[in-house]
Scaffold this active site. Structure first.
Site, PDB file in Angstrom:
ATOM      1  N   GLU A 133      -3.288   0.870  -3.621  1.00 26.77           N
ATOM      2  CA  GLU A 133      -4.018   0.661  -2.364  1.00 26.77           C
ATOM      3  C   GLU A 133      -4.096  -0.826  -2.015  1.00 26.77           C
ATOM      4  O   GLU A 133      -4.646  -1.202  -0.996  1.00 26.77           O
ATOM      5  CB  GLU A 133      -5.441   1.227  -2.468  1.00 26.77           C
ATOM      6  CG  GLU A 133      -5.515   2.726  -2.369  1.00 26.77           C
ATOM      7  CD  GLU A 133      -5.609   3.218  -0.940  1.00 26.77           C
ATOM      8  OE1 GLU A 133      -5.366   2.443   0.005  1.00 26.77           O
ATOM      9  OE2 GLU A 133      -5.929   4.406  -0.769  1.00 26.77           O
ATOM     10  N   THR A 149      -2.671   6.732   0.076  1.00 23.68           N
ATOM     11  CA  THR A 149      -3.866   6.783   0.898  1.00 23.68           C
ATOM     12  C   THR A 149      -4.734   7.899   0.347  1.00 23.68           C
ATOM     13  O   THR A 149      -4.224   8.912  -0.139  1.00 23.68           O
ATOM     14  CB  THR A 149      -3.544   6.996   2.392  1.00 23.68           C
ATOM     15  OG1 THR A 149      -4.754   6.923   3.147  1.00 23.68           O
ATOM     16  CG2 THR A 149      -2.830   8.303   2.660  1.00 23.68           C
ATOM     17  N   LYS A 193       0.872  -1.180   0.000  1.00 28.39           N
ATOM     18  CA  LYS A 193       0.000   0.000   0.000  1.00 28.39           C
ATOM     19  C   LYS A 193       0.905   1.223   0.000  1.00 28.39           C
ATOM     20  O   LYS A 193       1.653   1.449   0.953  1.00 28.39           O
ATOM     21  CB  LYS A 193      -0.904  -0.005   1.233  1.00 28.39           C
ATOM     22  CG  LYS A 193      -1.814   1.208   1.339  1.00 28.39           C
ATOM     23  CD  LYS A 193      -2.775   1.048   2.506  1.00 28.39           C
ATOM     24  CE  LYS A 193      -3.551   2.308   2.819  1.00 28.39           C
ATOM     25  NZ  LYS A 193      -4.403   2.775   1.747  1.00 28.39           N
TER      26      LYS A 193
END
Length: 104
Positions: free
Chosen positions: A74, A24, A21
């Site tokens: 993500e 954000t 990831k």
């Protein structure tokens, strides 16, 4: 002890620590970060520190502009990403992508 400057839901911790990831998506209240910022990261649920990240970029985006590349960053599918954003920010029309790298 220093305060955490950004938090993530606990379910994202392993993906962040593994480098899966790397972005954000946040609302306007967290759009003030800028490239080069070094942030202490905590879990949303208990604010427990778990890593440090460096912000690489911050840019506005709408839900319709999200792509498979964003979803990959993500570590989820595009439909799932849109669903998660709608759940977390149900009344937002514009969001901000914070691109980051794990530094510690």
């Amino acid at each position: 002890m220093q305060p955490n400057e950004i938090t993530f839901y606990q379910r994202f911790e392993a993906d962040i620590l593994a480098g899966r990831k790397t972005i954000t998506i946040r609302d306007k209240s967290e759009s003030h970060f800028k490239a080069g910022d070094i942030l202490r990261v905590g879990r949303f649920e208990d604010n427990q520190y778990f890593c440090t990240i460096e912000v690489l970029s911050v840019s506005p985006i709408t839900l319709d502009e999200l792509t498979e590349q964003h979803a990959k960053q993500e570590n989820m599918g595009l439909d799932k990403l849109k669903e998660v954003i709608k759940t977390i920010y149900p009344n937002e029309h514009e969001s901000w992508i914070i691109n980051f790298k794990l530094i510690g």
